[in-house]
Design an enzyme around this catalytic site. Sequence first.
Site, short mmCIF file in Angstrom:
data_model
loop_
_atom_site.label_atom_id
_atom_site.label_comp_id
_atom_site.label_asym_id
_atom_site.label_seq_id
_atom_site.Cartn_x
_atom_site.Cartn_y
_atom_site.Cartn_z
CG ASP A 175 -12.20 -6.09 4.11
OD1 ASP A 175 -10.94 -6.13 4.11
OD2 ASP A 175 -12.87 -6.03 5.15
CB ILE A 176 -7.38 -7.30 1.10
CG1 ILE A 176 -6.43 -8.36 0.53
CG2 ILE A 176 -6.83 -6.64 2.36
CD1 ILE A 176 -5.22 -7.80 -0.14
CG ASN A 183 4.67 0.32 9.01
OD1 ASN A 183 5.47 -0.36 9.65
ND2 ASN A 183 3.51 0.69 9.53
CB VAL A 243 -3.82 -2.55 3.11
CG1 VAL A 243 -3.59 -4.04 3.05
CG2 VAL A 243 -4.68 -2.10 1.95
CG ASP A 244 0.58 -2.58 8.07
OD1 ASP A 244 0.55 -3.81 8.28
OD2 ASP A 244 1.49 -1.85 8.49
CB THR A 281 -2.34 3.20 -4.56
OG1 THR A 281 -3.12 2.25 -3.84
CG2 THR A 281 -1.63 2.53 -5.72
N GLY A 282 -1.93 4.27 -1.29
CA GLY A 282 -2.61 4.99 -0.21
C GLY A 282 -1.76 6.16 0.24
CB VAL A 283 -0.40 7.12 3.60
CG1 VAL A 283 -1.74 7.22 4.30
CG2 VAL A 283 0.33 5.87 3.99
CE1 TYR A 284 4.07 4.51 3.47
CE2 TYR A 284 5.02 2.75 2.19
CZ TYR A 284 4.80 3.36 3.40
OH TYR A 284 5.33 2.80 4.55
#
Length: 171
Positions: free
Chosen positions: A10-11, A24, A33-34, A123-126
């Site tokens: 977990d970052i 975003n 992550v955001d 690499t997620g929703v993008y």
Amino acid sequence: MTAITRVRGDITGQLVDAVVNAANSSLLGGGGVDGAIHRAGGPEILAECRALRAARYGRGLPTGQAVATTAGRLPARWVIHTVGPVYSPDEDRSALLASCYRESLRVAAGLGAATVAFPAVSTGVYGWPLPDAARIAVDAVRAAAADGPFTELRFVLFDETADRAFAAAGV
């Protein structure tokens, strides 16, 4: 010499000088992550992001750029927000993705950060395919590390698939 490492985890729990946020363009939080960084870091991060929007980024932070705020309640000192590109199979946006890492390290160096933790930006929703994103990220970080004052640059990977992709990219 700068150590370039990877860990699964977990970052938001990384004990580093700066954590990079895959933000975003609004800088006002979101998912993935955001959202995790904003939730764990608390309202101080959002307050500084709102101030940045009011002062310098009225239209949002441009893709490939980076800006820093406090880390709030995170164990890090700063959060460096960067906006990754949305993946397109029809348009090569890899220079923008590499810029996220370079610009984040430029901001980190300006802050005096010696240790920086990165997520796998875009690499997620993008939708950026992990093997390609990992290769771009590792190449960009290696190149920037050669010129920077860093002791450790760490990729923090959420799952086994991302961990394997970054291992295959040479970390």
